[in-house]
Design a protein around this motif. Structure first.
Motif, PDB file in Angstrom:
ATOM      1  N   ALA A  37       0.738  -1.431   0.219  1.00 17.24           N
ATOM      2  CA  ALA A  37       0.205  -0.171  -0.127  1.00 17.24           C
ATOM      3  C   ALA A  37       0.722   1.507  -0.190  1.00 17.24           C
ATOM      4  O   ALA A  37       0.663   2.344  -0.459  1.00 17.24           O
ATOM      5  N   THR A  38       1.984   1.465   0.627  1.00 17.87           N
ATOM      6  CA  THR A  38       2.594   2.670   0.343  1.00 17.87           C
ATOM      7  C   THR A  38       3.793   2.418   0.048  1.00 17.87           C
ATOM      8  O   THR A  38       2.934   3.078  -0.746  1.00 17.87           O
ATOM      9  N   ARG A  39       4.164   1.752  -1.046  1.00 15.04           N
ATOM     10  CA  ARG A  39       5.099   1.758  -2.396  1.00 15.04           C
ATOM     11  C   ARG A  39       4.400   1.950  -2.960  1.00 15.04           C
ATOM     12  O   ARG A  39       5.278   2.967  -3.699  1.00 15.04           O
ATOM     13  N   TYR A  40       2.801   1.819  -3.245  1.00 14.13           N
ATOM     14  CA  TYR A  40       2.521   1.578  -5.132  1.00 14.13           C
ATOM     15  C   TYR A  40       1.372   2.344  -3.935  1.00 14.13           C
ATOM     16  O   TYR A  40       0.115   2.982  -5.619  1.00 14.13           O
ATOM     17  N   ALA A  41       1.247   3.841  -3.085  1.00  8.89           N
ATOM     18  CA  ALA A  41       0.220   4.242  -3.413  1.00  8.89           C
ATOM     19  C   ALA A  41      -1.492   3.827  -3.072  1.00  8.89           C
ATOM     20  O   ALA A  41      -2.318   4.340  -4.027  1.00  8.89           O
ATOM     21  N   LEU A  42      -1.608   1.887  -2.533  1.00 13.77           N
ATOM     22  CA  LEU A  42      -2.706   1.841  -3.132  1.00 13.77           C
ATOM     23  C   LEU A  42      -3.909   1.612  -2.063  1.00 13.77           C
ATOM     24  O   LEU A  42      -3.143   1.932  -0.643  1.00 13.77           O
ATOM     25  N   ALA A  43      -5.087   1.501  -2.173  1.00 16.42           N
ATOM     26  CA  ALA A  43      -5.833   1.611  -1.128  1.00 16.42           C
ATOM     27  C   ALA A  43      -5.916  -0.325  -0.311  1.00 16.42           C
ATOM     28  O   ALA A  43      -5.478  -0.884  -1.150  1.00 16.42           O
ATOM     29  N   ASP A  44      -6.350  -0.379   0.704  1.00 11.08           N
ATOM     30  CA  ASP A  44      -6.475  -1.320   1.315  1.00 11.08           C
ATOM     31  C   ASP A  44      -7.219  -2.573   0.205  1.00 11.08           C
ATOM     32  O   ASP A  44      -5.567  -3.519   0.288  1.00 11.08           O
ATOM     33  N   ALA A  45      -7.653  -2.509   0.050  1.00 10.56           N
ATOM     34  CA  ALA A  45      -7.902  -3.830  -0.978  1.00 10.56           C
ATOM     35  C   ALA A  45      -7.185  -4.140  -2.269  1.00 10.56           C
ATOM     36  O   ALA A  45      -7.336  -4.684  -1.923  1.00 10.56           O
ATOM     37  N   ASP A  46      -7.017  -2.925  -2.814  1.00 13.62           N
ATOM     38  CA  ASP A  46      -6.010  -2.922  -3.459  1.00 13.62           C
ATOM     39  C   ASP A  46      -4.823  -3.682  -3.230  1.00 13.62           C
ATOM     40  O   ASP A  46      -3.768  -4.623  -4.472  1.00 13.62           O
ATOM     41  N   ALA A  47      -4.155  -3.806  -1.884  1.00 14.50           N
ATOM     42  CA  ALA A  47      -2.575  -3.647  -1.778  1.00 14.50           C
ATOM     43  C   ALA A  47      -3.137  -5.314  -1.760  1.00 14.50           C
ATOM     44  O   ALA A  47      -2.699  -6.275  -1.456  1.00 14.50           O
ATOM     45  N   ASP A  48      -4.207  -5.748  -0.740  1.00 13.08           N
ATOM     46  CA  ASP A  48      -5.084  -6.839  -0.640  1.00 13.08           C
ATOM     47  C   ASP A  48      -4.864  -7.682  -2.099  1.00 13.08           C
ATOM     48  O   ASP A  48      -4.564  -8.714  -1.824  1.00 13.08           O
ATOM     49  N   THR A  49      -5.159  -6.947  -2.783  1.00  9.47           N
ATOM     50  CA  THR A  49      -5.711  -7.850  -4.341  1.00  9.47           C
ATOM     51  C   THR A  49      -3.875  -8.209  -4.577  1.00  9.47           C
ATOM     52  O   THR A  49      -3.982  -9.678  -5.203  1.00  9.47           O
ATOM     53  N   LEU A  50      -3.328  -7.240  -4.488  1.00 11.90           N
ATOM     54  CA  LEU A  50      -1.909  -6.880  -5.061  1.00 11.90           C
ATOM     55  C   LEU A  50      -0.967  -8.861  -3.957  1.00 11.90           C
ATOM     56  O   LEU A  50      -0.579  -9.380  -5.167  1.00 11.90           O
ATOM     57  N   ARG A  51      -1.219  -8.293  -3.010  1.00 11.90           N
ATOM     58  CA  ARG A  51      -0.731  -9.532  -2.538  1.00 11.90           C
ATOM     59  C   ARG A  51      -1.208 -10.796  -2.705  1.00 11.90           C
ATOM     60  O   ARG A  51      -0.687 -11.512  -2.745  1.00 11.90           O
ATOM     61  N   LYS A  52      -2.319 -11.173  -3.279  1.00 13.68           N
ATOM     62  CA  LYS A  52      -3.322 -12.321  -3.660  1.00 13.68           C
ATOM     63  C   LYS A  52      -2.863 -12.729  -4.572  1.00 13.68           C
ATOM     64  O   LYS A  52      -2.178 -14.063  -4.705  1.00 13.68           O
ATOM     65  N   GLU A  53      -2.611 -11.450  -5.173  1.00 12.61           N
ATOM     66  CA  GLU A  53      -1.653 -12.083  -6.978  1.00 12.61           C
ATOM     67  C   GLU A  53      -0.144 -12.618  -6.829  1.00 12.61           C
ATOM     68  O   GLU A  53       0.160 -13.777  -7.486  1.00 12.61           O
ATOM     69  N   GLY A  54       0.427 -11.812  -6.013  1.00 13.97           N
ATOM     70  CA  GLY A  54       1.664 -12.435  -5.400  1.00 13.97           C
ATOM     71  C   GLY A  54       1.421 -14.138  -4.835  1.00 13.97           C
ATOM     72  O   GLY A  54       2.315 -14.622  -5.301  1.00 13.97           O
ATOM     73  N   GLU A  55       0.763 -14.846  -4.106  1.00  8.16           N
ATOM     74  CA  GLU A  55       0.547 -15.235  -3.277  1.00  8.16           C
ATOM     75  C   GLU A  55       0.337 -16.939  -4.717  1.00  8.16           C
ATOM     76  O   GLU A  55       1.213 -17.514  -4.970  1.00  8.16           O
ATOM     77  N   SER A  56      -0.368 -15.828  -5.478  1.00  8.94           N
ATOM     78  CA  SER A  56      -0.526 -16.893  -6.632  1.00  8.94           C
ATOM     79  C   SER A  56       1.077 -17.224  -7.609  1.00  8.94           C
ATOM     80  O   SER A  56       1.339 -18.293  -7.625  1.00  8.94           O
ATOM     81  N   LEU A  57       1.605 -16.206  -7.829  1.00  4.73           N
ATOM     82  CA  LEU A  57       2.525 -16.336  -8.394  1.00  4.73           C
ATOM     83  C   LEU A  57       3.800 -16.919  -7.720  1.00  4.73           C
ATOM     84  O   LEU A  57       4.484 -18.016  -8.182  1.00  4.73           O
ATOM     85  N   GLU A  58       3.846 -16.585  -6.411  1.00  7.25           N
ATOM     86  CA  GLU A  58       4.810 -17.239  -5.832  1.00  7.25           C
ATOM     87  C   GLU A  58       4.484 -19.175  -5.298  1.00  7.25           C
ATOM     88  O   GLU A  58       5.256 -20.054  -5.712  1.00  7.25           O
ATOM     89  N   ILE A  59       3.262 -19.487  -5.376  1.00 10.79           N
ATOM     90  CA  ILE A  59       3.199 -20.699  -5.647  1.00 10.79           C
ATOM     91  C   ILE A  59       3.695 -21.064  -7.339  1.00 10.79           C
ATOM     92  O   ILE A  59       4.115 -22.678  -7.126  1.00 10.79           O
ATOM     93  N   GLU A  60       3.715 -20.336  -7.680  1.00  9.25           N
ATOM     94  CA  GLU A  60       3.933 -21.336  -9.768  1.00  9.25           C
ATOM     95  C   GLU A  60       5.151 -21.028  -9.650  1.00  9.25           C
ATOM     96  O   GLU A  60       5.679 -21.707 -10.298  1.00  9.25           O
ATOM     97  N   ALA A  61       5.567 -20.645  -9.586  1.00  9.16           N
ATOM     98  CA  ALA A  61       7.464 -20.605  -9.607  1.00  9.16           C
ATOM     99  C   ALA A  61       7.805 -21.098  -9.223  1.00  9.16           C
ATOM    100  O   ALA A  61       8.286 -21.436  -7.483  1.00  9.16           O
ATOM    101  N   PRO A  62       8.746 -22.093  -9.391  1.00  9.86           N
ATOM    102  CA  PRO A  62       9.642 -22.598  -8.420  1.00  9.86           C
ATOM    103  C   PRO A  62      10.974 -22.328  -8.189  1.00  9.86           C
ATOM    104  O   PRO A  62      11.652 -22.311  -7.107  1.00  9.86           O
ATOM    105  N   ASP A  63      11.581 -21.289  -8.794  1.00 12.79           N
ATOM    106  CA  ASP A  63      12.584 -20.745  -8.062  1.00 12.79           C
ATOM    107  C   ASP A  63      12.106 -18.575  -8.048  1.00 12.79           C
ATOM    108  O   ASP A  63      11.427 -18.709  -9.005  1.00 12.79           O
TER     109      ASP A  63
END
Length: 127
Positions: A37-63
């Protein structure tokens, strides 16, 4: 494209560090949301969405290289240093330094071209 790739990669790295000790704690999740939220000046909901996207990407990427490459190509050194600082914030959020988290941040710093000295300074700034 670069900004989107770097955002997703940074979110995924934050999640990877938080998960690296085998305990993805709510305090770490809250810190990831705050960092994004701080880094990208995001609303809480948008930061939550970006984190969830990060969770998905993290699971998919072996390295981790996939993430660091996207960041290194798109983000200036000072901003990459801020990424390392953010990773330390997440790693230290639970009040403990963990060997897996330390090793992962050392690897990420190296892959991002961040010196050990600068990484140590980033950790001290957060600690």
């Amino acid at each position: 494209v670069c900004d989107t790739d770097a955002r997703g990669a940074i979110a995924a790295l934050l999640v990877r560090v938080a998960r690296s000790d085998g305990d993805y704690a709510s305090v770490e999740i809250a810190n990831i949301d705050r960092v994004l939220a701080t880094r990208y000046a995001l609303a809480d909901a948008d930061a939550d969405t970006l984190r969830k996207e990060g969770e998905s990407l993290e699971i998919e990427a072996p390295d981790t290289v996939r993430f660091t490459r996207a960041i290194k190509e798109c983000v200036a050194y000072e901003e990459r240093l801020a990424v390392i600082e953010a990773l330390w914030k997440i790693a230290l959020a639970d009040g403990e330094r963990d060997a897996e988290e330390d090793a992962l941040i050392r690897l990420v710093a190296s892959l991002l071209g961040i010196t050990d000295v600068d990484s140590a300074k980033a950790r001290q700034k957060v600690d």
